[in-house]
Design an enzyme around this catalytic site. Sequence first.
Site, mmCIF file in Angstrom:
data_model
loop_
_atom_site.group_PDB
_atom_site.id
_atom_site.type_symbol
_atom_site.label_atom_id
_atom_site.label_comp_id
_atom_site.label_asym_id
_atom_site.label_seq_id
_atom_site.Cartn_x
_atom_site.Cartn_y
_atom_site.Cartn_z
ATOM 1 C CE LYS A 44 26.911 35.812 8.746
ATOM 2 N NZ LYS A 44 27.910 35.219 7.885
ATOM 3 N N GLY A 45 31.853 34.961 11.154
ATOM 4 C CA GLY A 45 33.193 35.190 10.623
ATOM 5 C C GLY A 45 33.385 36.638 10.191
ATOM 6 C CG LEU A 72 34.204 34.308 5.514
ATOM 7 C CD1 LEU A 72 35.682 34.654 5.417
ATOM 8 C CD2 LEU A 72 33.836 33.969 6.948
ATOM 9 C CG ASN A 98 35.330 32.738 13.006
ATOM 10 O OD1 ASN A 98 35.545 33.094 11.854
ATOM 11 N ND2 ASN A 98 35.492 31.487 13.403
ATOM 12 C CG ASN A 125 37.477 30.672 9.150
ATOM 13 O OD1 ASN A 125 37.981 29.611 8.768
ATOM 14 N ND2 ASN A 125 36.396 31.177 8.598
ATOM 15 C CB CYS A 128 39.757 32.567 4.512
ATOM 16 S SG CYS A 128 38.684 32.977 5.890
ATOM 17 N N GLY A 215 26.554 19.402 9.724
ATOM 18 C CA GLY A 215 25.420 18.630 10.211
ATOM 19 C C GLY A 215 25.787 17.211 10.598
ATOM 20 N N GLY A 241 30.990 19.715 14.843
ATOM 21 C CA GLY A 241 30.756 18.969 13.620
ATOM 22 C C GLY A 241 29.613 17.990 13.789
ATOM 23 N N GLY A 242 28.377 18.450 13.572
ATOM 24 C CA GLY A 242 27.231 17.570 13.630
ATOM 25 C C GLY A 242 26.682 17.296 15.009
#
Length: 299
Positions: A44-45, A72, A98, A125, A128, A215, A241-242
Amino acid sequence: MSLEVDICGVKFKNPVIGASGTFGFAREFEEYIDINRLGGVSSKGLTLRKNPGNPGIRIHETPSGIMNSIGLQNPGIDYFIENDLPFMLAKDFVTLANLGGHSIEDYVKGARLLDKTDLKMIELNISCPNVKEGGMAFGTDPKKMAEVVSKVREVTKKILIVKLSPNVGKIGDFAKIAADNGADGLSLINTVNALAINIRQRKPIFANKTAGLSGPAIKPIALRMVNEVSKAVDLPIIGMGGIMNYEDAIEFIMAGATAIQVGTANFTNIDSMIEIIDGIEKFMQEEGIKDLSEITNII
């Protein structure tokens, strides 16, 4: 036949990685799937200090996707290092941390802390908002992007994977900036900036007005950007991405990705990543492919 891929000298037993922000710190999924079958997991970020996240609605379904404005939310880097990282490093997958931040100083301090751990990779990341410069994301400002990547590069010897924002004009130019300032690899794309409106209340769904779209709806955009970046720089790419199934994953590999991350699919099918691994293996058998490098970046 081998599903193994190499990113900057780090071996992943297969190219499937749990995407940051959708897979927690892996322990959240352990009772549901065999997480040791995954090639990797991106945490997780993380921010320097504990972050409660955004107020109001955080997830909103859209046709062929979801929008999120989590903000975040995370326990902070110190807590992660002490409580979550040991769990992740003990598992049979590659762990990526991340790293987020709202100022250059935050990024640098966070990278210094992570550099002292047994992690092999930091996923930076840069989507932000820069709170000291009016809220524009670091990843959409060429000068600020160059500064944050170079400053983080100075304080860590870890493999640095820069996660690119799609909310730019020519993503290949931003990939070159990352490469020129010390990135070892790239991951893309992050969520697409989007808007949803509550017509009864006559106001945006989200407190921050816009939110990130992910998605299947963004897959064609992500594929195009991965392919553009693969032609712009000579760095390994983690595509996302999806991606919902193995066919999607293969498309990303053919477009230029060495590995892929799966995010939104985990919310609709908890077995999605395992099925993608199995699907890639079956595809390779059917097509007589001995190594994924045979089809990587062939478009």
